[in-house]
Design an enzyme around this catalytic site. Structure first.
Site, PDB file in Angstrom:
ATOM      1  N   ASP A 191       8.228   8.193  70.112  1.00 46.64           N
ATOM      2  CA  ASP A 191       9.232   9.246  69.996  1.00 46.64           C
ATOM      3  C   ASP A 191      10.208   9.178  71.165  1.00 46.64           C
ATOM      4  O   ASP A 191       9.806   9.100  72.334  1.00 46.64           O
ATOM      5  CB  ASP A 191       8.558  10.625  69.967  1.00 46.64           C
ATOM      6  N   ASP A 240       6.771   3.380  74.073  1.00 49.57           N
ATOM      7  CA  ASP A 240       6.565   4.708  73.522  1.00 49.57           C
ATOM      8  C   ASP A 240       7.233   4.770  72.151  1.00 49.57           C
ATOM      9  O   ASP A 240       8.053   3.905  71.800  1.00 49.57           O
ATOM     10  CB  ASP A 240       7.158   5.757  74.474  1.00 49.57           C
TER      11      ASP A 240
END
Length: 259
Positions: free
Chosen positions: A15, A13
């Protein structure tokens, strides 16, 4: 530790894992460089469908991370990959930004409001009453309803913003039609990412900061899962879930020496 060294491909991922408020998190640049130095195949995943991979690569570079656009996989790209496999005319009415329109054009779609096969909803900062009304009428008349990601809110410097999931709920309320949602936590997004880099679940890991999206989708896709505590999930939060990641780390800096 030996498990991490045996991983051949990595999904991560963005953020809360690599960046926070447009600043690189500790160890993120070193982890990316380690993957490059050891010829690991990897993709940076995001549910954000606003931007093209080229745009995101430039934004990450400003944050101090040099990630080529070929190593970025968005929910818009996953949506394009999914729709490319679906039968019917490749026509769609789109509510979204450049990231989504680029991905659908790349998948061979014609964007139109004239009896399209699909209505595709993604993130946008310019929602309009007219566009939503058009989507509702098309879906009511038989167009298939697709949403890039389920997130109901997104972050901004001034606070929360309504996201695609919130607008999708409004369209569903008006049409009584549930959309098919491609992005996390749908493991479909991970499977399409793995096909992109020719990865196999047995030797692929997913790094995320959320139990309810990154970790559950990684688990359902059969991946080695790594939760980092630099985003939305705390160690105390983990106890509230009936499943567990394979690893819990304070941040990606702890992963660098394990690869």
């Amino acid at each position: 530790m030996s498990k991490a060294r045996n991983i051949e491909c990595w999904l991560t991922d963005m953020d809360g894992v690599l960046v926070h408020e447009e600043q690189a998190l500790p160890g993120a640049a070193e982890l990316i460089q380690r993957w490059v130095d050891t010829s690991k195949r990897f993709l940076v995943l995001t549910n954000n469908s606003l931007f093209t991979p080229r745009d995101l690569s430039a934004r990450l570079k400003r944050s101090g991370l040099r990630i080529p656009q070929d190593n970025i996989w968005t929910s818009a790209m996953a949506t394009g990959a999914f729709l490319k496999t679906q039968p019917g005319d490749k026509t769609a009415y789109v509510i979204g930004e450049a990231g989504l329109t680029f991905a659908l054009h790349d998948a061979g779609f014609v964007l139109t409001d004239d009896d399209p096969d699909f209505v595709v909803l993604g993130e946008t900062r310019t929602f309009s009453f007219e566009a939503i009304t058009k989507a509702i009428r098309l879906i009511s008349n038989g167009s298939r309803f697709i949403v890039t990601n389920p997130d109901t809110t997104g972050p901004s410097k001034d606070g929360l913003l309504p996201a695609a999931g919130a607008v999708a709920a409004m369209i569903t309320a008006a049409t009584n039609r549930q959309p098919y949602v491609v992005g996390k936590p749908n493991p479909m997004m991970f499977r399409s990412a793995m096909r992109r880099i020719e990865a196999h679940s047995e030797t692929t890991a997913m790094i995320g900061d959320r139990m309810d999206t990154d970790i559950v989708a990684g688990m359902e896709a059969g991946l080695h899962t790594v939760l980092v505590l630099t985003g939305l999930t705390t160690e105390a939060d983990v106890a509230t879930y009936p499943f567990r990641p394979n690893q819990i780390l304070n941040g990606v800096h702890e992963l660098v020496d394990q690869i």
